[in-house]
Design an enzyme around this catalytic site. Sequence first.
Site, PDB file in Angstrom:
ATOM      1  N   SER A 119       0.792  -1.239   0.000  1.00  0.00           N
ATOM      2  CA  SER A 119       0.000   0.000   0.000  1.00  0.00           C
ATOM      3  C   SER A 119       0.820   1.282   0.000  1.00  0.00           C
ATOM      4  O   SER A 119       0.234   2.368  -0.093  1.00  0.00           O
ATOM      5  CB  SER A 119      -0.946   0.011   1.194  1.00  0.00           C
ATOM      6  OG  SER A 119      -1.903  -1.000   1.028  1.00  0.00           O
TER       7      SER A 119
ATOM      8  N   VAL B  31       1.624  -3.480   3.886  1.00  0.00           N
ATOM      9  CA  VAL B  31       1.767  -4.718   4.653  1.00  0.00           C
ATOM     10  C   VAL B  31       3.007  -5.540   4.265  1.00  0.00           C
ATOM     11  O   VAL B  31       3.261  -6.579   4.868  1.00  0.00           O
ATOM     12  CB  VAL B  31       0.503  -5.615   4.608  1.00  0.00           C
ATOM     13  CG1 VAL B  31      -0.647  -4.962   5.332  1.00  0.00           C
ATOM     14  CG2 VAL B  31       0.141  -6.006   3.193  1.00  0.00           C
TER      15      VAL B  31
HETATM   16  N1  GLN Z   1      -2.381  -5.845  -1.040  1.00  0.00           N
HETATM   17  C1  GLN Z   1      -2.797  -5.563   0.298  1.00  0.00           C
HETATM   18  C2  GLN Z   1      -4.273  -5.878   0.440  1.00  0.00           C
HETATM   19  O1  GLN Z   1      -4.957  -5.717  -0.492  1.00  0.00           O
HETATM   20  C3  GLN Z   1      -2.490  -4.134   0.624  1.00  0.00           C
HETATM   21  C4  GLN Z   1      -2.843  -3.754   2.029  1.00  0.00           C
HETATM   22  C5  GLN Z   1      -1.814  -2.876   2.694  1.00  0.00           C
HETATM   23  O2  GLN Z   1      -0.648  -2.841   2.336  1.00  0.00           O
HETATM   24  N2  GLN Z   1      -2.225  -2.187   3.750  1.00  0.00           N
HETATM   25  O3  GLN Z   1      -4.756  -6.296   1.444  1.00  0.00           O
END
Ligand code: GLN
Length: 307
Positions: free
Chosen positions: A67, A261
Amino acid sequence: MLGFMDLQSLLDDLAREVAPFAAQGKVADYIPALAAVDPTRFGIALAMTDGQLYGSGDWRVPFSIQSVSKAFSLALVLARDGEALWKRVGREPSGNPFNSLVQLEYEKGIPRNPFLNAGALILIDRLLSLTGDSLGTLRDFLRAESGNPTVDIDPEVAASEATHGHRNAALAHFMASCGNLENPVERVLDHYFRQCALTMSCADLAKAGLFLANHGLRADGSRLLTRSEAKRINSIMLTCGTYDAAGDFAYRVGLPGKSGVGGGILAVLPERGVLCVWSPALDPHGNGVAGVEALDRFTTRTGWSIF
Ligand code: GLN
């Protein structure tokens, strides 16, 4: 002003000091391909607006930016579309997890902010309509700004996200049912999963984010955003960039930040530079534990916060 040696030894000290914090977190395992990452990795990079670059630990090791990519998507959409975006997405902190479904239904398919997964899907949908290739537009931008032409996606992470992306699919379908998507759900999700799977190092990301510290000016001196648009993106990063921990992040770090994440966090020091930390072991809100600690100690020791 701190000199080269001071900044380098500060980053080295921080890398050493925050290592034990990895034990307090847990790698994201809801995306199976991310579960394999070593939780003790730690990198920190500082790109200064004067061109200096500092780093310590695993600062040259590529990781899944997840993200963190959403700060760049927001910049690319605002640059092309301006204020029209705000008819389709809000700009208030949500107080809810990044992948929460419940608020989206109450609020009739208008995501609270562009950094929630639902909000990022709106950014991608719009960039698809505007350019025909949301991922390609973002990837080209990141390559140009980081000076690293090899920036690309990790196909294994993208495939893993697509296979386990039921929640994101639910968010996209719900928004489509409210008339808030312009492109087919499957197309938007495909670009979203691949965007989250972009792989970059702390050094790449810190350099790529410099336009946010430079009032919207790109690495080649051309203008991506007006001064006021760059201010607005930084403001949304401060209030929404670390999800339901944004208040705590602002309290501890005092800088606009955007987490992912994969364990990366980008933090902007207006007019000075951009910090990027990487620590894959996450707190319950999805922010790297050692990374937040390092940013907290960095701004505490240097006094370089926005307050
Ligand atoms: N690809 C992750 C998701 O869709 C991104 C979430 C994040 O980095 N906060 O859950």
